[in-house]
Design an enzyme around this catalytic site. Structure first.
Site, PDB file in Angstrom:
ATOM      1  N   ASN A   9       0.873  -1.178   0.000  1.00 14.27           N
ATOM      2  CA  ASN A   9       0.000   0.000   0.000  1.00 14.27           C
ATOM      3  C   ASN A   9       0.906   1.222   0.000  1.00 14.27           C
ATOM      4  O   ASN A   9       1.500   1.559   1.016  1.00 14.27           O
ATOM      5  CB  ASN A   9      -0.874  -0.035   1.268  1.00 14.27           C
ATOM      6  CG  ASN A   9      -1.698   1.231   1.442  1.00 14.27           C
ATOM      7  OD1 ASN A   9      -1.792   2.040   0.523  1.00 14.27           O
ATOM      8  ND2 ASN A   9      -2.286   1.400   2.618  1.00 14.27           N
ATOM      9  N   LYS A  11       0.125   4.240  -0.308  1.00  9.57           N
ATOM     10  CA  LYS A  11      -0.543   5.423   0.280  1.00  9.57           C
ATOM     11  C   LYS A  11      -0.334   6.643  -0.633  1.00  9.57           C
ATOM     12  O   LYS A  11      -0.279   6.485  -1.844  1.00  9.57           O
ATOM     13  CB  LYS A  11      -0.044   5.654   1.701  1.00  9.57           C
ATOM     14  CG  LYS A  11      -0.135   4.390   2.559  1.00  9.57           C
ATOM     15  CD  LYS A  11       0.042   4.658   4.011  1.00  9.57           C
ATOM     16  CE  LYS A  11       0.057   3.334   4.770  1.00  9.57           C
ATOM     17  NZ  LYS A  11       0.033   3.498   6.206  1.00  9.57           N
ATOM     18  N   HIS A  96      -9.450   0.839   4.912  1.00  5.39           N
ATOM     19  CA  HIS A  96      -8.170   1.058   5.596  1.00  5.39           C
ATOM     20  C   HIS A  96      -8.410   1.990   6.785  1.00  5.39           C
ATOM     21  O   HIS A  96      -9.233   2.907   6.715  1.00  5.39           O
ATOM     22  CB  HIS A  96      -7.157   1.678   4.624  1.00  5.39           C
ATOM     23  CG  HIS A  96      -5.772   1.705   5.189  1.00  5.39           C
ATOM     24  ND1 HIS A  96      -5.361   2.674   6.071  1.00  5.39           N
ATOM     25  CD2 HIS A  96      -4.729   0.856   5.031  1.00  5.39           C
ATOM     26  CE1 HIS A  96      -4.109   2.421   6.423  1.00  5.39           C
ATOM     27  NE2 HIS A  96      -3.704   1.322   5.804  1.00  5.39           N
ATOM     28  N   GLU A  98      -6.863   4.435   7.899  1.00  2.00           N
ATOM     29  CA  GLU A  98      -6.695   5.875   7.625  1.00  2.00           C
ATOM     30  C   GLU A  98      -7.946   6.443   6.972  1.00  2.00           C
ATOM     31  O   GLU A  98      -8.314   7.595   7.203  1.00  2.00           O
ATOM     32  CB  GLU A  98      -5.444   6.099   6.761  1.00  2.00           C
ATOM     33  CG  GLU A  98      -4.176   5.863   7.580  1.00  2.00           C
ATOM     34  CD  GLU A  98      -2.952   5.437   6.793  1.00  2.00           C
ATOM     35  OE1 GLU A  98      -2.958   5.520   5.547  1.00  2.00           O
ATOM     36  OE2 GLU A  98      -1.976   4.993   7.441  1.00  2.00           O
ATOM     37  N   GLU A 168      -5.146  -5.141  10.558  1.00  2.00           N
ATOM     38  CA  GLU A 168      -4.125  -4.117  10.782  1.00  2.00           C
ATOM     39  C   GLU A 168      -4.428  -3.381  12.082  1.00  2.00           C
ATOM     40  O   GLU A 168      -5.295  -2.494  12.104  1.00  2.00           O
ATOM     41  CB  GLU A 168      -4.140  -3.108   9.641  1.00  2.00           C
ATOM     42  CG  GLU A 168      -3.889  -3.715   8.290  1.00  2.00           C
ATOM     43  CD  GLU A 168      -3.370  -2.678   7.312  1.00  2.00           C
ATOM     44  OE1 GLU A 168      -2.248  -2.852   6.842  1.00  2.00           O
ATOM     45  OE2 GLU A 168      -4.068  -1.696   7.049  1.00  2.00           O
ATOM     46  N   GLY A 174       2.504   2.306  10.771  1.00  2.00           N
ATOM     47  CA  GLY A 174       3.434   3.424  10.612  1.00  2.00           C
ATOM     48  C   GLY A 174       4.082   3.865  11.912  1.00  2.00           C
ATOM     49  O   GLY A 174       4.690   4.934  11.977  1.00  2.00           O
ATOM     50  N   SER A 213       3.616  -2.028  10.385  1.00  5.75           N
ATOM     51  CA  SER A 213       5.072  -1.983  10.599  1.00  5.75           C
ATOM     52  C   SER A 213       5.759  -3.306  10.303  1.00  5.75           C
ATOM     53  O   SER A 213       6.697  -3.713  10.992  1.00  5.75           O
ATOM     54  CB  SER A 213       5.389  -1.504  12.019  1.00  5.75           C
ATOM     55  OG  SER A 213       4.900  -0.191  12.206  1.00  5.75           O
TER      56      SER A 213
HETATM   57  C1  PEP Z   1      -0.754   0.074   6.172  1.00  4.75           C
HETATM   58  O1  PEP Z   1      -1.079   1.232   6.404  1.00  4.75           O
HETATM   59  O2  PEP Z   1      -1.465  -0.646   5.463  1.00  4.75           O
HETATM   60  C2  PEP Z   1       0.481  -0.406   6.779  1.00  4.75           C
HETATM   61  C3  PEP Z   1       0.585  -1.670   7.025  1.00  4.75           C
HETATM   62  O3  PEP Z   1       1.435   0.545   7.055  1.00  4.75           O
HETATM   63  P1  PEP Z   1       2.891   0.316   7.687  1.00  4.75           P
HETATM   64  O4  PEP Z   1       3.438  -0.954   7.098  1.00  4.75           O
HETATM   65  O5  PEP Z   1       3.681   1.511   7.273  1.00  4.75           O
HETATM   66  O6  PEP Z   1       2.698   0.215   9.160  1.00  4.75           O
END
Ligand code: PEP
Length: 249
Positions: A9, A11, A96, A98, A168, A174, A213
């Site tokens: 992703n 983003k 997601h 976000e 997630e 992040g 992460s």
């Molecule tokens: C995400 O937002 O889908 C995600 C997994 O982000 P990150 O790997 O940066 O934590």
């Protein structure tokens, strides 16, 4: 047998030319990683077309990060699922955290987006996960159960067979904090049990990805768990080398 999937992703990162370079990097190094998992990249809308062209014949699929609730019409700024599909995309990330957090997406919104995705033969990657307060209050099971019941339970059996779920935890996205492999397994197994209560044995064929992460150094341990079928990768998907190392894990 359910599919192993590693999806990136991106983003709101990369300019179009940078996105094409990143896609080329992923394609160039794909061989070992591609044998371990199905690879998907999800660039911003503005470079879906060029990334689809770049990855043509590479075996790497392309997905969008969102789609509109409506099929077409006077919805300034929105991008319809039909437009995404017409570019050659196969997947769309929906729900997601976000989008839920910053754009107020609710189960009601997501039911409409899911319907648009299926109407256009896109496979949704439906995201669920609790925030830190919910985890600390031990409410994470209830939160993901509700996110699944309110949206996934409205799917037909046929639609469900064409769904990917991403767990997630919001506190791990992040932030550099990752769920431990045991925490991931515990909740993935729970999600599968919830899915089984509605869809029966088909739940065993549903790929449930971990996201938050994930990096080359922790992916192998998390992906080794029985109910973790790969990952949805944010930050680490912006470097072809890291994304491929995660997929190889
Ligand atoms: C995400 O937002 O889908 C995600 C997994 O982000 P990150 O790997 O940066 O934590």
């Amino acid at each position: 047998m359910r599919k192993k999937i590693v999806a990136g992703n991106w983003k709101m990162n990369t300019l179009p030319a940078e996105g094409v370079e990143l896609a080329k990097g992923v394609a160039a190094g794909k061989s070992a990683a591609g044998e371990c998992a199905n690879l998907i990249v999800c660039p911003p809308f503005t470079h879906l077309h060029s990334v689809v062209e770049t990855l043509k014949d590479s075996g790497i699929a392309v997905g969008a990060q969102d789609c509109a609730t409506e099929a077409k019409g006077a919805y300034t700024g929105e991008v319809a699922a039909s437009m995404i599909a017409a570019l050659g995309c196969k997947y769309v990330i929906l729900g997601h955290s976000e989008r839920r957090q910053y754009y107020g997406e609710t189960s009601e919104t997501l039911n409409k987006k899911m319907a648009q995705a299926y109407a256009n033969n896109l496979t949704p990657i439906y995201c669920v996960g609790e925030n830190l307060d919910e985890r600390e209050a031990n409410r994470h099971f209830d939160v993901v159960k509700a996110q699944i019941e309110e949206v996934v339970f409205n799917l037909s059996d046929e639609q469900f067979r064409n769904l990917v779920i991403a767990y997630e935890p919001v506190w791990a996205i992040g932030t550099g904090k990752t769920a431990t492999a045991d925490q991931a397994q515990e909740i993935h197994a729970y999600i599968r049990e919830v899915l089984r209560s509605k869809f029966g044995a088909a739940a065993d064929d549903c790929s449930i990805l971990y996201g938050g992460s994930c990096k080359p150094s922790n992916a192998a341990e998390i992906f080794a768990k029985a109910d973790v079928d790969g990952g949805l990768i944010g930050g680490a998907a912006l470097k072809a080398e890291d994304f491929l190392a995660i997929a190889t894990a």
